[in-house]
Design a protein around this motif. Structure first.
Motif, PDB file in Angstrom:
ATOM      1  N   ILE A  89      38.455  39.957  29.672  1.00  0.00           N
ATOM      2  CA  ILE A  89      39.875  39.562  29.585  1.00  0.00           C
ATOM      3  C   ILE A  89      39.932  38.040  29.592  1.00  0.00           C
ATOM      4  O   ILE A  89      39.355  37.402  30.483  1.00  0.00           O
ATOM      5  N   SER A  90      40.583  37.459  28.587  1.00  0.00           N
ATOM      6  CA  SER A  90      40.500  36.007  28.409  1.00  0.00           C
ATOM      7  C   SER A  90      41.136  35.254  29.578  1.00  0.00           C
ATOM      8  O   SER A  90      42.118  35.689  30.174  1.00  0.00           O
ATOM      9  N   PHE A  91      40.539  34.088  29.865  1.00  0.00           N
ATOM     10  CA  PHE A  91      41.065  33.251  30.946  1.00  0.00           C
ATOM     11  C   PHE A  91      42.467  32.767  30.599  1.00  0.00           C
ATOM     12  O   PHE A  91      43.312  32.581  31.479  1.00  0.00           O
ATOM     13  N   ASP A  92      42.722  32.574  29.305  1.00  0.00           N
ATOM     14  CA  ASP A  92      44.046  32.128  28.868  1.00  0.00           C
ATOM     15  C   ASP A  92      45.112  33.173  29.242  1.00  0.00           C
ATOM     16  O   ASP A  92      46.166  32.832  29.778  1.00  0.00           O
ATOM     17  N   LEU A  93      44.804  34.448  28.980  1.00  0.00           N
ATOM     18  CA  LEU A  93      45.760  35.507  29.317  1.00  0.00           C
ATOM     19  C   LEU A  93      45.952  35.598  30.832  1.00  0.00           C
ATOM     20  O   LEU A  93      47.077  35.731  31.323  1.00  0.00           O
ATOM     21  N   ILE A  94      44.854  35.507  31.564  1.00  0.00           N
ATOM     22  CA  ILE A  94      44.947  35.574  33.031  1.00  0.00           C
ATOM     23  C   ILE A  94      45.800  34.429  33.566  1.00  0.00           C
ATOM     24  O   ILE A  94      46.642  34.618  34.449  1.00  0.00           O
ATOM     25  N   ASP A  95      45.627  33.235  32.995  1.00  0.00           N
ATOM     26  CA  ASP A  95      46.444  32.087  33.425  1.00  0.00           C
ATOM     27  C   ASP A  95      47.922  32.326  33.126  1.00  0.00           C
ATOM     28  O   ASP A  95      48.791  31.981  33.928  1.00  0.00           O
ATOM     29  N   CYS A 264      36.458  33.009  47.007  1.00  0.00           N
ATOM     30  CA  CYS A 264      37.251  32.876  45.778  1.00  0.00           C
ATOM     31  C   CYS A 264      36.284  32.595  44.634  1.00  0.00           C
ATOM     32  O   CYS A 264      35.725  31.502  44.560  1.00  0.00           O
ATOM     33  N   VAL A 265      36.060  33.571  43.782  1.00  0.00           N
ATOM     34  CA  VAL A 265      35.113  33.432  42.668  1.00  0.00           C
ATOM     35  C   VAL A 265      35.896  33.110  41.391  1.00  0.00           C
ATOM     36  O   VAL A 265      36.713  33.923  40.950  1.00  0.00           O
ATOM     37  N   PRO A 266      35.677  31.917  40.803  1.00  0.00           N
ATOM     38  CA  PRO A 266      36.448  31.534  39.609  1.00  0.00           C
ATOM     39  C   PRO A 266      36.314  32.558  38.477  1.00  0.00           C
ATOM     40  O   PRO A 266      35.241  33.128  38.269  1.00  0.00           O
ATOM     41  N   ASN A 267      37.411  32.775  37.781  1.00  0.00           N
ATOM     42  CA  ASN A 267      37.442  33.628  36.577  1.00  0.00           C
ATOM     43  C   ASN A 267      37.031  35.078  36.830  1.00  0.00           C
ATOM     44  O   ASN A 267      36.611  35.778  35.916  1.00  0.00           O
ATOM     45  N   SER A 268      37.140  35.513  38.073  1.00  0.00           N
ATOM     46  CA  SER A 268      36.775  36.904  38.383  1.00  0.00           C
ATOM     47  C   SER A 268      38.028  37.744  38.577  1.00  0.00           C
ATOM     48  O   SER A 268      39.127  37.223  38.798  1.00  0.00           O
ATOM     49  N   ILE A 269      37.846  39.049  38.472  1.00  0.00           N
ATOM     50  CA  ILE A 269      38.862  40.014  38.886  1.00  0.00           C
ATOM     51  C   ILE A 269      38.229  40.833  40.005  1.00  0.00           C
ATOM     52  O   ILE A 269      37.099  41.316  39.861  1.00  0.00           O
ATOM     53  N   ILE A 270      38.908  40.950  41.121  1.00  0.00           N
ATOM     54  CA  ILE A 270      38.396  41.791  42.216  1.00  0.00           C
ATOM     55  C   ILE A 270      38.713  43.247  41.875  1.00  0.00           C
ATOM     56  O   ILE A 270      39.808  43.542  41.384  1.00  0.00           O
ATOM     57  N   MET A 271      37.764  44.135  42.109  1.00  0.00           N
ATOM     58  CA  MET A 271      38.030  45.557  41.879  1.00  0.00           C
ATOM     59  C   MET A 271      37.689  46.365  43.122  1.00  0.00           C
ATOM     60  O   MET A 271      36.612  46.206  43.703  1.00  0.00           O
ATOM     61  N   HIS A 272      38.637  47.211  43.526  1.00  0.00           N
ATOM     62  CA  HIS A 272      38.427  48.165  44.619  1.00  0.00           C
ATOM     63  C   HIS A 272      38.257  49.564  44.058  1.00  0.00           C
ATOM     64  O   HIS A 272      38.976  49.959  43.140  1.00  0.00           O
ATOM     65  N   ILE A 273      37.352  50.319  44.633  1.00  0.00           N
ATOM     66  CA  ILE A 273      37.349  51.775  44.452  1.00  0.00           C
ATOM     67  C   ILE A 273      38.437  52.305  45.386  1.00  0.00           C
ATOM     68  O   ILE A 273      38.506  51.915  46.555  1.00  0.00           O
ATOM     69  N   GLY A 274      39.314  53.177  44.882  1.00  0.00           N
ATOM     70  CA  GLY A 274      40.378  53.724  45.729  1.00  0.00           C
ATOM     71  C   GLY A 274      40.029  55.105  46.261  1.00  0.00           C
ATOM     72  O   GLY A 274      39.016  55.710  45.890  1.00  0.00           O
ATOM     73  N   ASP A 275      40.905  55.621  47.120  1.00  0.00           N
ATOM     74  CA  ASP A 275      40.692  56.944  47.735  1.00  0.00           C
ATOM     75  C   ASP A 275      40.459  58.039  46.691  1.00  0.00           C
ATOM     76  O   ASP A 275      39.670  58.961  46.900  1.00  0.00           O
ATOM     77  N   THR A 276      41.184  57.946  45.558  1.00  0.00           N
ATOM     78  CA  THR A 276      41.101  58.998  44.533  1.00  0.00           C
ATOM     79  C   THR A 276      39.665  59.180  44.035  1.00  0.00           C
ATOM     80  O   THR A 276      39.171  60.312  43.941  1.00  0.00           O
ATOM     81  N   ILE A 277      38.987  58.075  43.748  1.00  0.00           N
ATOM     82  CA  ILE A 277      37.589  58.153  43.282  1.00  0.00           C
ATOM     83  C   ILE A 277      36.663  58.514  44.441  1.00  0.00           C
ATOM     84  O   ILE A 277      35.683  59.248  44.260  1.00  0.00           O
ATOM     85  N   GLU A 278      36.969  58.034  45.639  1.00  0.00           N
ATOM     86  CA  GLU A 278      36.152  58.430  46.802  1.00  0.00           C
ATOM     87  C   GLU A 278      36.192  59.954  46.969  1.00  0.00           C
ATOM     88  O   GLU A 278      35.166  60.600  47.197  1.00  0.00           O
ATOM     89  N   ILE A 279      37.378  60.537  46.830  1.00  0.00           N
ATOM     90  CA  ILE A 279      37.525  61.995  46.982  1.00  0.00           C
ATOM     91  C   ILE A 279      36.767  62.732  45.869  1.00  0.00           C
ATOM     92  O   ILE A 279      35.977  63.639  46.141  1.00  0.00           O
ATOM     93  N   LEU A 280      37.002  62.337  44.612  1.00  0.00           N
ATOM     94  CA  LEU A 280      36.353  63.022  43.485  1.00  0.00           C
ATOM     95  C   LEU A 280      34.829  62.932  43.574  1.00  0.00           C
ATOM     96  O   LEU A 280      34.114  63.856  43.194  1.00  0.00           O
ATOM     97  N   SER A 281      34.326  61.792  44.101  1.00  0.00           N
ATOM     98  CA  SER A 281      32.872  61.606  44.199  1.00  0.00           C
ATOM     99  C   SER A 281      32.296  62.175  45.493  1.00  0.00           C
ATOM    100  O   SER A 281      31.110  62.016  45.774  1.00  0.00           O
ATOM    101  N   ASN A 282      33.161  62.820  46.290  1.00  0.00           N
ATOM    102  CA  ASN A 282      32.763  63.372  47.598  1.00  0.00           C
ATOM    103  C   ASN A 282      32.147  62.307  48.506  1.00  0.00           C
ATOM    104  O   ASN A 282      31.170  62.544  49.209  1.00  0.00           O
ATOM    105  N   GLY A 283      32.754  61.112  48.449  1.00  0.00           N
ATOM    106  CA  GLY A 283      32.334  60.047  49.361  1.00  0.00           C
ATOM    107  C   GLY A 283      31.171  59.205  48.875  1.00  0.00           C
ATOM    108  O   GLY A 283      30.762  58.269  49.565  1.00  0.00           O
ATOM    109  N   LYS A 284      30.631  59.503  47.684  1.00  0.00           N
ATOM    110  CA  LYS A 284      29.516  58.685  47.171  1.00  0.00           C
ATOM    111  C   LYS A 284      30.002  57.259  46.913  1.00  0.00           C
ATOM    112  O   LYS A 284      29.333  56.292  47.253  1.00  0.00           O
ATOM    113  N   TYR A 285      31.170  57.140  46.281  1.00  0.00           N
ATOM    114  CA  TYR A 285      31.777  55.829  46.081  1.00  0.00           C
ATOM    115  C   TYR A 285      32.775  55.590  47.209  1.00  0.00           C
ATOM    116  O   TYR A 285      33.526  56.482  47.582  1.00  0.00           O
TER     117      TYR A 285
END
Length: 357
Positions: A89-95, A264-285
């Motif tokens: 995702i371009s830095f220009d769009l994020i800005d 604070c990591v420049p030009n990064s997007i933080i991503m969380h695994i949410g409960d929904t994927i934790e449940i579907l993966s039976n706690g692996k993620y």
């Protein structure tokens, strides 16, 4: 009842107060772990939130591609949160997204109030502040703007800010690109579970039903940051959450029994695994417990996009392939809606117990 201007945290912050109202003060057992976020961010000792480079996520070279997938899967298994770089995702769009959100919150409060939500009547989209939804009556040091951004045919553009003029275009394009990124991530997570690459995406609603909800969190300066939290400790109910911020630290993760402050990591997007994927993966993620600190020097703004399955159409439970005699299902079957209710009920019960205790 629409929340009044006087109850906005921004109004409190700009009113010149030196002490915060008691309903924003955290319980004693939490206060011992709240430190100075700028000092915390400088700490290079101990565990650090992993940074995952997605440059090779679709590499033609099988080994290179698999190495990238393994890194992502390891972070999802161990932490459940990561900084994504080279995400496409371009830095220009994020800005542009950041500028548009910041400009909305720089409007006079009276202007923002025209977009106010009304939680009591079920109108949750719009401009708001946390209402006490637990027995302790505690509030968080933030205002926010919340709205559905994808799929496009499910949006209600009438509540989107008209000022600044770039808000709708920048936010819409960002949502489209995030949706594509979510597909890539879900594909890698599926393969990591030994499933077909499209399986997890299908299980969370597919292109028609997976909802992207954006919440712009605005954390004003706080005169007593050691007593308050911008967001209290929680896990996300979503499948995935993607977060941008204005490079002011605040995010903390509860990892191996300690609060770790995300750099604070420049030009990064933080991503969380949410409960929904934790449940579907039976706690692996992992869906990691996290919270937000505030400070007295700088306003912090974050843009969280929650990728959520439809509320009633899908029963969330561990996928059969993730369950065995040695790994029984860790979660009972629930709709997404029931999962949210369960969390709110547990939270209010916990608060009652702590009061009685």
């Amino acid at each position: 009842m629409v929340t009044t201007v006087a109850s906005r945290v921004e109004s409190l912050s700009s009113s010149g107060i030196h002490t915060i109202p008691k309903e924003y003060i955290r319980p004693q057992e939490e206060l011992t772990s709240i430190g100075d976020v700028f000092e915390e961010e400088k700490n290079i000792a101990g565990p650090q939130v992993p940074t995952i480079d997605l440059r090779d996520i679709n590499s033609e070279d099988k080994q290179v591609r698999e190495n990238c997938h393994q890194e992502l899967n390891k972070a999802a298994t161990d932490w459940g949160v990561m900084h994504l770089v080279n995400h496409g995702i371009s830095f220009d769009l994020i800005d542009r997204v950041r500028e548009a959100g910041k400009a909305f919150f720089e409007l006079p409060i009276e202007e923002k109030e025209k977009h106010a939500n009304d939680q009591a009547s079920g109108k949750i989209q719009g401009y708001g502040s946390k209402l006490a939804n637990n027995a302790s009556g505690q509030l968080e040091w933030e205002d926010y703007f919340f709205h559905l951004v994808y799929p496009e045919d499910k949006r209600d553009l009438s509540i989107w800010p008209k000022t600044p003029s770039d808000y709708t275009e920048a936010t819409s394009e960002y949502a489209r690109q995030l949706r594509s990124l979510a597909t890539k991530i879900l594909s890698v997570l599926s393969i990591g579970l030994g499933l077909d690459e499209g399986r997890l995406e299908k299980e969370v609603g597919g292109i028609e039903e997976l909802l992207l909800q954006m919440k712009i969190n605005y954390y004003p300066k706080c005169p007593q940051p050691e007593l308050a939290l911008g967001v209290e400790a929680h896990t996300d109910v979503s499948a995935l959450t993607f977060i941008l911020h204005n490079m002011v630290p605040g995010l903390q993760l509860f990892y191996k029994g300690k609060w770790v402050t995300a750099k604070c990591v420049p030009n990064s997007i933080i991503m969380h695994i949410g409960d929904t994927i934790e449940i579907l993966s039976n706690g692996k993620y992992k869906s990691i417990l996290h919270r937000g600190l505030v400070n007295k020097e700088k306003v912090r703004i974050s843009w969280a996009v929650f990728c959520e399955p439809p509320k009633e159409k899908i029963i969330l439970k561990p996928l059969p392939e993730t369950v065995s005699e040695t790994e029984p299902p860790l979660f009972p079957p629930r709709t997404f809606s029931q999962h949210i209710e369960h969390k709110l009920f547990r939270k209010s019960q916990d608060a009652l117990l702590s009061k009685e205790g």
